[in-house]
Design a protein around this motif. Structure first.
Motif, PDB file in Angstrom:
ATOM      1  N   UNK A 621      -4.954  13.376  -1.337  1.00  0.00           N
ATOM      2  CA  UNK A 621      -5.501  12.778  -0.117  1.00  0.00           C
ATOM      3  C   UNK A 621      -6.807  12.052  -0.404  1.00  0.00           C
ATOM      4  N   UNK A 622      -6.802  10.762  -0.118  1.00  0.00           N
ATOM      5  CA  UNK A 622      -7.999   9.929  -0.149  1.00  0.00           C
ATOM      6  C   UNK A 622      -7.960   9.049   1.093  1.00  0.00           C
ATOM      7  N   UNK A 623      -9.120   8.736   1.633  1.00  0.00           N
ATOM      8  CA  UNK A 623      -9.167   7.995   2.895  1.00  0.00           C
ATOM      9  C   UNK A 623      -8.682   6.558   2.787  1.00  0.00           C
ATOM     10  N   UNK A 624      -8.706   5.979   1.561  1.00  0.00           N
ATOM     11  CA  UNK A 624      -8.347   4.564   1.460  1.00  0.00           C
ATOM     12  C   UNK A 624      -6.850   4.325   1.297  1.00  0.00           C
ATOM     13  N   UNK A 625      -6.060   5.406   1.181  1.00  0.00           N
ATOM     14  CA  UNK A 625      -4.611   5.277   1.040  1.00  0.00           C
ATOM     15  C   UNK A 625      -3.934   6.352   1.884  1.00  0.00           C
ATOM     16  N   UNK A 626      -2.642   6.186   2.199  1.00  0.00           N
ATOM     17  CA  UNK A 626      -1.930   7.252   2.918  1.00  0.00           C
ATOM     18  C   UNK A 626      -1.860   8.511   2.069  1.00  0.00           C
ATOM     19  N   UNK A 627      -1.701   9.648   2.738  1.00  0.00           N
ATOM     20  CA  UNK A 627      -1.544  10.913   2.021  1.00  0.00           C
ATOM     21  C   UNK A 627      -0.280  10.860   1.165  1.00  0.00           C
ATOM     22  N   UNK A 628      -0.362  11.444  -0.020  1.00  0.00           N
ATOM     23  CA  UNK A 628       0.770  11.483  -0.946  1.00  0.00           C
ATOM     24  C   UNK A 628       1.182  12.943  -1.114  1.00  0.00           C
ATOM     25  N   UNK A 629       2.455  13.237  -0.889  1.00  0.00           N
ATOM     26  CA  UNK A 629       2.988  14.580  -1.103  1.00  0.00           C
ATOM     27  C   UNK A 629       4.200  14.481  -1.998  1.00  0.00           C
TER      28      UNK A 629
END
Length: 861
Positions: A621-629
């Motif tokens: 999770x980083x604010x500049x990209x969508x969450x990655x799971x």
């Protein structure tokens, strides 16, 4: 035949919606830009090796000023790069950089494509790159993208002659040249022609020459474009847009200043006709390129001329009539029958019909004030469970619009047309009242796990293992992401049925950030995440392996570890009555059964509701990209090392992010992250060693002020270990007590020979005896940003170099300073320790272990 056509239609709808936002912008500026784009039928494909290689200013100019369909083909996902904002490496870094590229494209307006090549690390020549990549595979991927995208002009970022520096860069240009011709040859990769593409010959291949660093490949006799213009509709120049786009590459530290004013890009013709006055010389980029299409362009121009910013809905009737003309059935149309004998005419019509019909439908929706979306009411669902999807729509104008029906597409586990879930057909077509939100809830079944398609199988060093015809989804293999679950809507606008689609995402409200959209997760019923990536043993003492479990549905079952030869495993955990969202842990005790050095893979298996799964859970999770799971294999490495340690307390100064602190804790060290206050005012003598993380002197401005205290710590008897830094952007050049210079010199072959220059060096003898055996099994590379101009006060115990190159002693330097010891190393411990490489552990522990002084004889010999 009908079944095939339906599948093709469904696949096309998914592919078209992949990069769409849940609700695309519909402001007047966007509408004006889309009017212009609708009247341009031309395409450009830019080609390079990595994320951040692309020329964002040129892409923005081509997409937003010239309105060409513009794409960037990055051969890799940047998996082998560095990470300045976190500790993700390899595939995880590739996932982040993929999303950074998509964020950049949302700014500059281009589209994004990939091949299956991996970024295996810095490569000094294209021959090595093409060997690792398997040239024929990656060339085939490029041909596939060209045949799908059908670019009129291809542009490569780098030349074939090596000025790009990186072997990957040069290889991308070599492949681009071959792909330019191969894509047009039906005898090359003929299997692709069975999957909806036809041969395609671009008009020209250009090299976008450059002037950066000490390399200037531009000249005034080259074709050039002024791409520094200002777009009044967007309110920005292309230099400003480019900076915003490029600044999304945050893992690489590419925050960029906005540029304004004239800016020229230069081009050298590599293949095809050279441009003289325009990039598209010799290419028709109006509707006239389509047989019988010129009147469409004229009518579109008239509609745009009469468009009123205050009443965009007034243009809807004319746009709907225009759609009737664009949407004609080429099978029955007399014009198309006439040109059917012309080679490529039907394919040309079909390609541009798909592109422009979609653009026109979205333009009609924007002008009519039609807003709609579908979203899941929960963030995740287990395979086999029911997904509750909420569909909402609204009309914000006086245009009469009826809702005719919808269905969902999910190709995550598709066979033939099995991906279609019918949502509902409204034969009577319900009117949508103005400014009244219409909501419809539906249930569909969750199918395949949302694992990135390129990570579904294990892969080689050079390329991902992607099934070329993965369940018929050949189009997916060059795209940045999996096909999402897609909601497809049918609306009746002025008696014309218009089909539009939106990806189904999860929507929620964050108290600080507001309304957020994130990718929908389809998960295993229960995930099993092992607490550590590697468990390192230096004795037969058992260790507790903790498995963190999370249920995504109501589940009962058990979790176990597969038997491993040479290791004793104790424990098995049953569970029952677990509900969605429950989390718990299972502990297993594992110990080697002998004292022999060995490594083994640990596999956890979860049986839930009668089915077995072996997948963990990892979120980024980083604010500049969508969450990655993602759901990586539930695996860890067991490493039994003949390892002696000395000292216990380690102070750690974080750099650009690495996993070494966790690796040191694995072998019993107490690692404490040091704050600036502790460095300046604390008692550093309590630490047996202080370690400075990778690139710390590049990213931590305060180190320039903390450096005197660190040198004082060494002088008073401490042991300071500094890991590698980039030679550019150092906050201080005085990294050690005596001079040396960081340079851009690397040993990129992980099994390059190592020579021991000083077999009596304390760092090679205490507490572990280091031999050449300890340099076996290293991964990706040996050393980066080595040092030169080394002061004689430093000892250089090692020498290494890539095959065929000069050997260097700049990978490890050691100096006594006062009563202490200073170590600087460019060896890539940040990669080797998390991978559980035994020799790297033994050597790094030696660097942490300053031998005790013996009376009258100095340090241990």
């Amino acid at each position: 035949m009908k079944r095939t056509l339906l599948f093709t239609l469904a696949l096309f709808l998914v592919y078209q919606s992949l990069n769409a936002q849940t609700a695309p912008p519909s402001d007047i500026g966007t509408i004006q830009q889309n009017f212009k784009k609708l009247n341009v039928l031309g395409s450009v494909l830019y080609i390079a090796a990595h994320p951040d290689d692309e020329n964002t200013r040129l892409l923005a100019y081509l997409a937003q000023e010239k309105h060409y369909r513009t794409g960037y083909l990055s051969l890799t996902r940047g998996d082998g790069g560095q990470n300045l904002i976190g500790n993700e490496q390899s595939e995880l870094l590739g996932l982040i950089r993929t999303q950074e590229l998509l964020a950049a494209r949302r700014v500059d307006g281009a589209e994004q494509f990939f091949s299956r090549a991996t970024d295996f690390g810095f490569s000094k020549n294209p021959e090595e790159t093409l060997k690792f990549w398997d040239k024929d595979k990656i060339l085939g991927d490029m041909v596939w993208v060209i045949r799908q995208f059908r670019p009129d002009v291809m542009i490569c970022r780098f030349p074939t002659t090596g000025e790009g520096g990186h072997g990957n860069h040069t290889a991308s240009a070599i492949l681009a040249q071959e792909a330019f011709s191969a894509a047009a040859d039906p005898k090359r990769y003929p299997e692709q022609l069975k999957n909806g593409v036809t041969p395609w010959q671009a008009k020209r291949l250009l090299w976008n020459t450059f002037n950066f660093g000490n390399t200037n490949t531009t000249s005034e006799d080259q074709f050039k474009l002024n791409v520094g213009g200002y777009n009044p509709i967007l309110g920005e120049s292309y230099g400003e847009i480019a900076a915003e786009s490029r600044s999304n590459h945050k893992t690489q530290g590419f925050g960029s200043a906005r540029q304004r004013g004239d800016a020229f890009e230069y081009f050298k013709t590599i293949l095809g006709d050279a441009p003289k006055t325009d990039l598209m010389d010799g290419v028709t980029t109006t509707w006239a390129r389509i047989p019988g299409g010129a009147p469409i362009g004229e009518e579109l121009a008239a509609i745009r001329k009469s468009f009123n910013d205050d009443t965009p809905e007034a243009s809807v009737p004319a746009l709907v009539k225009l759609l009737d003309k664009v949407d004609m059935d080429f099978v029955n149309d007399k014009t198309m029958q006439t040109v059917r004998l012309k080679a490529g005419a039907v394919e040309e019509y079909t390609y541009w019909h798909k592109q422009k019909a979609k653009e026109l439908k979205e333009l009609i929706a924007a002008c009519a004030g039609l807003w709609f979306e579908s979203y899941a009411v929960e963030p995740s669902y287990a395979v086999g469970d029911s997904i509750r999807i909420r569909t909402q729509m609204m009309v914000r104008s006086d245009v009469a619009i009826k809702f005719s029906g919808y269905y969902y597409l999910d190709f995550s586990d598709a066979d033939a047309i099995g991906g279609i879930s019918m949502g509902g057909i409204n034969r009577d077509a319900t009117p949508i009242e103005k400014n009244t939100l219409k909501t419809v809830d539906n249930i569909i079944k969750a199918k395949g796990i949302t694992q990135p398609y390129w990570l579904k199988q294990s892969h080689s060093i050079g390329s991902y293992n992607i099934d070329y015809l993965d369940n018929g989804l050949a189009e997916q293999k060059s795209l940045p992401e999996n096909f999402p679950i897609t909601a497809n809507f049918a609306f009746t606008i002025l008696d014309k049925t218009i089909n539009l689609s939106r990806p189904v995402q999860f929507k929620y409200v964050d108290p600080a950030r507001g309304e957020i959209y994130q990718p929908l997760e389809i998960t295993p019923p229960v995930t099993a995440t092992i607490a550590e990536k590697a468990y390192v043993y230096n004795s037969s003492v058992p260790q507790v392996v903790q498995v963190k479990l999370k249920s995504y549905t109501n589940a009962s079952g058990n979790v176990s570890i597969k038997p491993i030869a040479g290791w004793k495993i104790t424990g098995k955990a049953d569970f029952a009555g677990k509900k969605k969202g429950d989390e718990w842990t299972a502990n297993f005790t594992i110990a080697p059964t002998d004292n022999k050095s060995n490594t083994a893979d640990l596999d956890v298996v979860v049986t839930a509701n009668g089915k077995s799964f072996s997948q963990g859970l990892l979120s980024i999770k980083y604010n500049h990209i969508p969450a990655i799971t993602i759901f990586p294999p539930a695996q860890a490495k067991l490493v039994n090392i003949d390892l002696k340690t000395a000292g216990k307390r380690i102070g750690y100064i974080a750099g650009a992010g690495d996993l070494i602190p966790d690796a040191l804790r694995e072998v019993g060290y107490q690692v404490h992250p040091l704050t600036e206050g502790e460095i300046i005012n604390g008692d550093l003598s309590v630490y047996d060693a202080i370690v400075i993380g990778v690139r710390a002197y590049n990213v931590n401005q305060r180190l320039a002020y903390e450096q005197p205290k660190l040198m004082e710590y060494v002088k008073n008897g401490g042991n300071l270990v500094v890991q590698y830094n980039n030679n550019n952007g150092l906050v201080t050049k005085a990294l050690g007590p005596y001079p040396f210079q960081v340079v851009n010199q690397r040993v990129t072959t992980e099994d390059s020979p190592v020579t021991i220059l000083d077999k009596d060096s304390p760092v090679l003898n205490y507490p572990n005896k280091i031999t050449l055996e300890d340099f076996k099994g290293w991964i990706q590379e040996r050393s980066v940003y080595m040092v030169s101009n080394i002061d004689p006060q430093y000892k250089t115990p090692l020498q290494m170099g890539d095959p065929g190159e000069a050997q260097s002693n700049g990978s490890l330097i050691v100096a006594d300073y006062g009563a202490g010891r200073f170590v600087y190393t460019s060896l890539v411990f940040f990669r080797e320790l998390p991978a559980g490489v035994p020799g790297a552990y033994r050597l790094f522990v030696n660097l942490l272990s300053k031998p005790p002084k013996k009376e009258g004889v100095g340090y241990f010999k």
